[in-house]
Design a protein around this motif. Structure first.
Motif, PDB file in Angstrom:
ATOM      1  N   ALA A  89       2.932   9.785   2.641  1.00 21.00           N
ATOM      2  CA  ALA A  89       2.129   8.968   3.548  1.00 21.00           C
ATOM      3  C   ALA A  89       0.847   8.545   2.840  1.00 21.00           C
ATOM      4  O   ALA A  89       0.163   9.361   2.220  1.00 21.00           O
ATOM      5  CB  ALA A  89       1.802   9.748   4.817  1.00 21.00           C
ATOM      6  N   GLY A  90       0.512   7.243   2.901  1.00 22.35           N
ATOM      7  CA  GLY A  90      -0.683   6.736   2.258  1.00 22.35           C
ATOM      8  C   GLY A  90      -0.481   6.298   0.817  1.00 22.35           C
ATOM      9  O   GLY A  90      -1.411   5.771   0.197  1.00 22.35           O
ATOM     10  N   GLN A  91       0.716   6.470   0.293  1.00 22.99           N
ATOM     11  CA  GLN A  91       0.984   6.065  -1.096  1.00 22.99           C
ATOM     12  C   GLN A  91       1.068   4.546  -1.189  1.00 22.99           C
ATOM     13  O   GLN A  91       1.579   3.863  -0.296  1.00 22.99           O
ATOM     14  CB  GLN A  91       2.294   6.689  -1.571  1.00 22.99           C
ATOM     15  N   GLU A  92       0.579   3.990  -2.313  1.00 22.78           N
ATOM     16  CA  GLU A  92       0.626   2.543  -2.525  1.00 22.78           C
ATOM     17  C   GLU A  92       2.059   2.071  -2.694  1.00 22.78           C
ATOM     18  O   GLU A  92       2.835   2.634  -3.474  1.00 22.78           O
ATOM     19  CB  GLU A  92      -0.201   2.156  -3.755  1.00 22.78           C
ATOM     20  N   THR A 190     -11.404  -4.926   6.101  1.00 21.46           N
ATOM     21  CA  THR A 190     -10.066  -4.421   6.426  1.00 21.46           C
ATOM     22  C   THR A 190      -8.997  -5.317   5.823  1.00 21.46           C
ATOM     23  O   THR A 190      -8.000  -4.832   5.264  1.00 21.46           O
ATOM     24  CB  THR A 190      -9.880  -4.338   7.947  1.00 21.46           C
ATOM     25  N   ASP A 193      -8.786  -4.599   2.262  1.00 21.65           N
ATOM     26  CA  ASP A 193      -8.088  -3.332   2.036  1.00 21.65           C
ATOM     27  C   ASP A 193      -6.579  -3.500   2.216  1.00 21.65           C
ATOM     28  O   ASP A 193      -5.786  -2.853   1.520  1.00 21.65           O
ATOM     29  CB  ASP A 193      -8.607  -2.263   2.986  1.00 21.65           C
ATOM     30  N   GLN A 194      -6.207  -4.361   3.151  1.00 21.12           N
ATOM     31  CA  GLN A 194      -4.790  -4.522   3.458  1.00 21.12           C
ATOM     32  C   GLN A 194      -4.045  -5.391   2.456  1.00 21.12           C
ATOM     33  O   GLN A 194      -2.848  -5.625   2.614  1.00 21.12           O
ATOM     34  CB  GLN A 194      -4.627  -5.094   4.871  1.00 21.12           C
ATOM     35  N   LEU A 198       0.142   0.364   2.031  1.00 24.42           N
ATOM     36  CA  LEU A 198       0.285   1.814   1.949  1.00 24.42           C
ATOM     37  C   LEU A 198       1.424   2.292   2.843  1.00 24.42           C
ATOM     38  O   LEU A 198       1.698   1.687   3.888  1.00 24.42           O
ATOM     39  CB  LEU A 198      -1.024   2.501   2.356  1.00 24.42           C
ATOM     40  N   PRO A 200       3.130   4.092   5.686  1.00 25.76           N
ATOM     41  CA  PRO A 200       2.656   4.642   6.962  1.00 25.76           C
ATOM     42  C   PRO A 200       3.161   6.053   7.242  1.00 25.76           C
ATOM     43  O   PRO A 200       2.549   6.794   8.004  1.00 25.76           O
ATOM     44  CB  PRO A 200       3.186   3.646   7.993  1.00 25.76           C
TER      45      PRO A 200
END
Length: 418
Positions: A89-92, A190, A193-194, A198, A200
């Protein structure tokens, strides 16, 4: 002449005797070859455990799935994962060109800076007005009642007092503009960042729907954790990367309408995969669909979601799974073969029981759990009772005795005449 006739007569008589004896031998031999009536099959009522199951077939699926996509779209710059890869979770996962987002963020930051400057100026003006009013009031208080400056000072106080509301409104308006600019900058940040996508959830990548250089339209990431009885509820909307959480697996099995009434949430199940040497997996009924699945062959079935207790090594999503749901069980139950019971209703029947004299009598019984091979008897039998099976037995050739007559009844006893 007389002697010769006597010899011929005796010879004829002897021949007749031989023929008769020979005929008798033939008759006797023929009767010996006739097959005896087979003995009726019997069984003994046992005290054992009986379990009724309902069977179904389905496919292995993840309990939770997610689909990650870029909110504002853009041209794909990088893709960092591939199908089958395990991600945290959170990995690119991927990136798009950040240029447009950078420009928007710079513009939003400039607007916020300007709004903050305007607010600072409005606050300074308002504060200067407050300070001037306080000074004018202090000066008026120091003047004598007949001082010539008193009238002008009072006018200054009136003017400064009148300017107060306008100055306060200006501050409030400047604060609103500043707050709006803050939100715009946050949104721009945001969006920036998006431009990096990443994961989910943690899981296995099941699809990558794009390549580097592809221009994507915007699409929010979605996550689904349905109960498995509705395919739409358990499938996240299509995005660039789809992920399945394989740490928790389910089977959505189709159960025929004739059996669905006995299936309920919380029942245990055994799940078998079509893999050589694979051990059955324990499961629990998680949900039962309230409406049937669509059918093209006229067979109506219902979806039943079963949560697997463990994740077996080597299991794959979509793999066929056969399930056996335990819908009823009883221990130390009086059980007889199904062939021993003649049903009169869903909960009652009759059984032929052998008495001590070797005869049989018809006993009415109350039925509990039934399977294709066994029946639980709640009332009417005890363990150890001998029951007659109703399986048809082979009759002698032609179905009759050698004399053409149907064999006589044996009085209902087991094993023929006693």
């Amino acid at each position: 002449m007389t002697s010769k006739k006597r010899w011929m007569m005796w010879g004829a008589a002897g021949l007749a005797v031989v023929v008769a004896v020979g005929s008798g031998i033939l008759v006797t031999t023929s009767m010996d070859r006739a097959e005896p009536t087979p003995a009726a099959a019997t069984a003994t009522a046992e005290a054992t455990t009986i379990t009724a199951t309902v069977n179904g077939k389905g496919a292995i699926a993840a309990a939770s799935t997610a689909s990650a996509g870029f909110v504002d779209g853009g041209r794909i710059s990088t893709i960092s994962v591939a199908v089958g890869q395990t991600v945290a979770a959170g990995q690119e996962l991927a990136t798009v060109d950040p240029g447009p987002a950078d420009l928007a963020l710079e513009k939003a930051h400039g607007a916020l800076t300007a709004a903050q400057s305007s607010l600072d100026a409005a606050r300074q003006t308002a504060q200067a007005g407050v300070d001037a009013l306080a000074a004018a009031k202090a000066a008026l208080a120091a003047l004598a009642a007949d001082a010539p400056e008193r009238q002008s000072t009072e006018g200054t106080i009136r003017d400064l007092t009148a300017q107060g509301p306008t100055q306060r409104d200006a501050v409030a308006q400047a604060e609103k503009v500043r707050d709006d600019a803050r939100r715009d900058e946050a949104a721009a940040q945001t969006a920036r960042d998006q431009t990096t996508l990443l994961a989910p959830i943690a899981g296995v990548v099941t699809a990558v729907n794009g390549t580097v250089g592809t221009i994507l339209t915007g699409g929010q990431s979605a996550q689904a954790a349905g109960d498995g009885t509705n395919a739409a509820s358990a499938t996240a909307s299509a995005g660039l990367v789809s992920i399945a959480d394989v740490s928790s697996l389910r089977v959505t099995a189709s159960v025929p309408e004739a059996d669905i009434a006995s299936v309920a949430v919380g029942q245990t199940a055994s799940v078998t995969l079509p893999v050589k040497g694979a051990d059955p997996i324990d499961g629990t009924v998680l949900a039962v669909a309230p409406i049937p699945q669509s059918s093209t062959d006229g067979v109506v079935s219902y979806a039943v979601a079963i949560q697997l207790a463990t994740v077996p090594a080597g299991v794959r999503l979509g793999q066929t799974a056969v399930v056996a749901i335990t819908v009823a069980t009883a221990e130390q139950a009086t059980v007889v073969p199904a062939e021993a019971v003649v049903l009169t209703s869903t909960s009652a029947g009759t059984v032929e029981v052998r008495t001590k004299s070797g005869k049989t009598k018809t006993v009415e019984v109350t039925i509990g759990i039934s399977t294709p091979t066994q029946v639980q008897i709640l009332e009417g039998l005890r363990p150890g009772d001998t029951v007659r099976l109703s399986t048809p037995t082979a009759a002698p050739a032609g179905g009759d005795d050698p004399d053409g007559q149907t064999p006589a009844d044996d009085g209902g006893s087991f094993g023929g005449p006693q």
